[in-house]
Design a protein around this motif. Structure first.
Motif, PDB file in Angstrom:
ATOM      1  N   PHE A  84      11.337 -30.140  -5.184  1.00 44.30           N
ATOM      2  CA  PHE A  84      11.055 -28.701  -5.231  1.00 44.30           C
ATOM      3  C   PHE A  84       9.613 -28.395  -5.623  1.00 44.30           C
ATOM      4  N   LEU A  85       8.865 -29.406  -6.046  1.00 43.96           N
ATOM      5  CA  LEU A  85       7.422 -29.283  -6.289  1.00 43.96           C
ATOM      6  C   LEU A  85       6.779 -30.423  -5.518  1.00 43.96           C
ATOM      7  N   ARG A  86       6.405 -30.167  -4.271  1.00 43.65           N
ATOM      8  CA  ARG A  86       6.071 -31.280  -3.402  1.00 43.65           C
ATOM      9  C   ARG A  86       4.615 -31.733  -3.447  1.00 43.65           C
ATOM     10  N   SER A  87       3.680 -30.804  -3.181  1.00 38.41           N
ATOM     11  CA  SER A  87       2.296 -31.210  -2.966  1.00 38.41           C
ATOM     12  C   SER A  87       1.394 -29.984  -2.883  1.00 38.41           C
ATOM     13  N   VAL A  88       0.105 -30.244  -2.597  1.00 40.22           N
ATOM     14  CA  VAL A  88      -0.825 -29.137  -2.368  1.00 40.22           C
ATOM     15  C   VAL A  88      -1.075 -28.953  -0.878  1.00 40.22           C
ATOM     16  N   ALA A  89      -0.194 -29.510  -0.074  1.00 36.70           N
ATOM     17  CA  ALA A  89      -0.275 -29.362   1.380  1.00 36.70           C
ATOM     18  C   ALA A  89       1.135 -29.497   1.940  1.00 36.70           C
ATOM     19  N   LEU A  90       1.285 -29.129   3.205  1.00 35.92           N
ATOM     20  CA  LEU A  90       2.592 -29.178   3.847  1.00 35.92           C
ATOM     21  C   LEU A  90       3.019 -30.620   4.120  1.00 35.92           C
ATOM     22  N   GLY A  91       4.344 -30.823   4.139  1.00 37.20           N
ATOM     23  CA  GLY A  91       4.864 -32.142   4.471  1.00 37.20           C
ATOM     24  C   GLY A  91       4.446 -32.580   5.857  1.00 37.20           C
ATOM     25  N   ALA A  92       4.298 -31.612   6.771  1.00 35.45           N
ATOM     26  CA  ALA A  92       3.893 -31.930   8.141  1.00 35.45           C
ATOM     27  C   ALA A  92       2.479 -32.502   8.195  1.00 35.45           C
ATOM     28  N   LEU A 143       5.447 -23.090 -15.120  1.00 40.11           N
ATOM     29  CA  LEU A 143       5.401 -22.977 -13.661  1.00 40.11           C
ATOM     30  C   LEU A 143       4.901 -21.602 -13.234  1.00 40.11           C
ATOM     31  N   LEU A 144       5.430 -20.549 -13.845  1.00 36.18           N
ATOM     32  CA  LEU A 144       5.031 -19.197 -13.465  1.00 36.18           C
ATOM     33  C   LEU A 144       3.578 -18.929 -13.816  1.00 36.18           C
ATOM     34  N   LEU A 148       2.123 -22.101  -9.299  1.00 36.72           N
ATOM     35  CA  LEU A 148       2.381 -23.188  -8.362  1.00 36.72           C
ATOM     36  C   LEU A 148       3.699 -22.952  -7.638  1.00 36.72           C
ATOM     37  N   SER A 149       3.873 -23.657  -6.515  1.00 37.87           N
ATOM     38  CA  SER A 149       5.061 -23.499  -5.685  1.00 37.87           C
ATOM     39  C   SER A 149       5.425 -24.877  -5.129  1.00 37.87           C
ATOM     40  N   LYS A 150       6.254 -24.906  -4.100  1.00 39.06           N
ATOM     41  CA  LYS A 150       6.647 -26.183  -3.532  1.00 39.06           C
ATOM     42  C   LYS A 150       5.487 -26.855  -2.804  1.00 39.06           C
ATOM     43  N   TYR A 151       4.795 -26.113  -1.954  1.00 44.97           N
ATOM     44  CA  TYR A 151       3.750 -26.701  -1.107  1.00 44.97           C
ATOM     45  C   TYR A 151       2.333 -26.394  -1.576  1.00 44.97           C
ATOM     46  N   ASN A 152       2.061 -25.177  -2.052  1.00 47.08           N
ATOM     47  CA  ASN A 152       0.744 -24.810  -2.564  1.00 47.08           C
ATOM     48  C   ASN A 152      -0.364 -24.934  -1.531  1.00 47.08           C
ATOM     49  N   SER A 153      -0.010 -24.645  -0.293  1.00 47.87           N
ATOM     50  CA  SER A 153      -1.006 -24.711   0.790  1.00 47.87           C
ATOM     51  C   SER A 153      -1.656 -23.355   1.050  1.00 47.87           C
ATOM     52  N   GLY A 154      -1.063 -22.285   0.509  1.00 45.95           N
ATOM     53  CA  GLY A 154      -1.526 -20.945   0.827  1.00 45.95           C
ATOM     54  C   GLY A 154      -2.755 -20.522   0.050  1.00 45.95           C
ATOM     55  N   VAL A 332      -0.411 -32.307 -12.902  1.00 47.11           N
ATOM     56  CA  VAL A 332      -1.014 -33.037 -11.786  1.00 47.11           C
ATOM     57  C   VAL A 332      -1.233 -32.106 -10.595  1.00 47.11           C
ATOM     58  N   LEU A 333      -0.224 -31.305 -10.268  1.00 45.99           N
ATOM     59  CA  LEU A 333      -0.346 -30.374  -9.146  1.00 45.99           C
ATOM     60  C   LEU A 333      -1.464 -29.362  -9.373  1.00 45.99           C
ATOM     61  N   ALA A 334      -1.555 -28.852 -10.595  1.00 47.06           N
ATOM     62  CA  ALA A 334      -2.609 -27.880 -10.914  1.00 47.06           C
ATOM     63  C   ALA A 334      -3.981 -28.508 -10.744  1.00 47.06           C
ATOM     64  N   ARG A 335      -4.125 -29.747 -11.192  1.00 47.26           N
ATOM     65  CA  ARG A 335      -5.406 -30.451 -11.046  1.00 47.26           C
ATOM     66  C   ARG A 335      -5.729 -30.706  -9.580  1.00 47.26           C
ATOM     67  N   MET A 336      -4.733 -31.120  -8.798  1.00 51.16           N
ATOM     68  CA  MET A 336      -4.955 -31.377  -7.376  1.00 51.16           C
ATOM     69  C   MET A 336      -5.324 -30.095  -6.640  1.00 51.16           C
ATOM     70  N   ARG A 337      -4.692 -28.989  -6.998  1.00 47.57           N
ATOM     71  CA  ARG A 337      -5.022 -27.720  -6.350  1.00 47.57           C
ATOM     72  C   ARG A 337      -6.453 -27.290  -6.694  1.00 47.57           C
ATOM     73  N   ALA A 338      -6.837 -27.461  -7.948  1.00 50.19           N
ATOM     74  CA  ALA A 338      -8.200 -27.109  -8.355  1.00 50.19           C
ATOM     75  C   ALA A 338      -9.244 -27.951  -7.612  1.00 50.19           C
TER      76      ALA A 338
END
Length: 343
Positions: A84-92, A143-144, A148-154, A332-338
């Protein structure tokens, strides 16, 4: 002494990340497209060669008899899907997942029978586990706050510039990839994204209807089976991949078929109507349009969050390749998004 094998069925060739999740096993990849008798003639024999064998199947992409065969021979078997918390990009985009869901019974989105996640939701004694519930509340707030979200690509932006000034009720319709297995196995009705938009507009005639197509559809990595242009007369269609946290700002009501975005709306205190039966429906939190006779228990949002995000989903640090907990996964996700924004 050689490592025991872990057989991987239905895993695309790029999903080599699974090695990092099971370093003590030797991965054995089965071909995605097998001959009709290949499982009977070849793979059954391979699975029985080592008593420590394990088997993973990505969704339902393994042979039809795989789970039954493993059960008969007491071989540990799990379905696998993104967490439910996948990455900073889409699985595709073929980015390795930070989180995975492993289920011995069925895919967590399949409403037709019990799953490990549903069993946790149905039976776990949340009231007696104060430590878990305190952790769930703190992690939900983390989280709020992180947005962050599941994909964080937006993209993040001032949503007023898209939605305009709010003058009344605002309804957000969440689009999904219409060929998605979560719809096929989680919704008993035939419904397209456009059907969902029309349904939301019918039930909320005085509201502003906003339609958020799935990010994969917006990026062209998934086909849109229903043309958003056909509902432009009744909805504001979001044309860019806006972060879910921003899209949910100032929204009063969310409509979804089975999307996880519905649960993320619940986390923010937004009313959610589910047409299908996602894992978070049936527990007294959602406006359900598909009943589940197995789900009659009343749960709080923190209890469902604890079950899905803490007890059920698993997390792995992409750098150290070590298992981590959700709190570290959010960091980790927050750091990757930054880092992605700064690049």
């Amino acid at each position: 002494m050689s490592a025991p094998p872990i057989f991987l069925f239905g895993f695309n060739k790029w999903k080599t990340f699974i090695r990092d999740w099971f370093p003590e096993y030797e991965p054995k990849y089965a071909r995605m497209k097998q001959w009709p008798l290949e499982f009977d003639i070849y793979w059954k024999r391979q699975l029985l060669r080592n008593p420590d064998t394990r088997v993973l199947a990505w969704q339902y992409k393994g042979p039809p008899k795989l789970k039954e065969f493993c059960a008969r021979h007491r071989i540990p078997f799990y379905y696998v899907e993104d967490g439910f918390l996948r990455s900073v990009a889409l699985g595709a985009s073929r980015v390795p997942p930070l989180s995975l869901a492993f289920d011995a019974q069925d895919m967590y989105f399949n409403a037709n029978g019990p799953t490990d996640l549903e069993d946790i939701l149905r039976t776990y004694d949340f009231e007696s586990d104060d430590a878990l519930m305190n952790r769930a509340r703190a992690t939900r707030e983390q989280l709020l706050a992180s947005r962050l979200s599941k994909y964080n690509s937006g993209h993040s932006l001032d949503i007023v510039s898209i939605y305009g000034k709010k003058t009344g009720k605002r309804v957000l319709v969440i689009g999904q990839v219409e060929r998605d297995a979560s719809i096929a196995y989680g919704c008993s009705k035939k419904m397209t994204n456009n059907d969902l938009v029309r349904f939301a507009a019918l039930e909320n005639p005085a509201a502003q209807i906003i339609y958020k197509p799935h990010p994969e559809v917006l990026k062209g990595t998934a086909e849109a089976k229903s043309d958003p242009e056909l509902v432009r007369d009744i909805a504001l269609i979001l044309r860019q991949d806006i972060s879910l946290a921003d899209a949910l700002d100032t929204v009063d009501h969310v409509y979804t078929i089975t999307s996880l975005s519905g649960f993320e709306a619940l986390l923010r205190g937004i009313k959610v109507t589910t047409i299908g039966c996602p894992f978070y429906s049936g527990w007294g939190l959602t406006d359900d349009r598909q009943a589940s006779p197995r789900r009659g228990r009343k749960l709080s949002i923190d209890e469902v969050f604890a079950a899905a995000y803490i007890l059920y989903a698993k997390y792995l640090d992409p750098v150290s390749k070590q298992p981590i907990e959700i709190e570290q996964a959010l960091e980790v996700l927050a750091r990757m998004r930054a880092e992605q924004i700064a690049a």
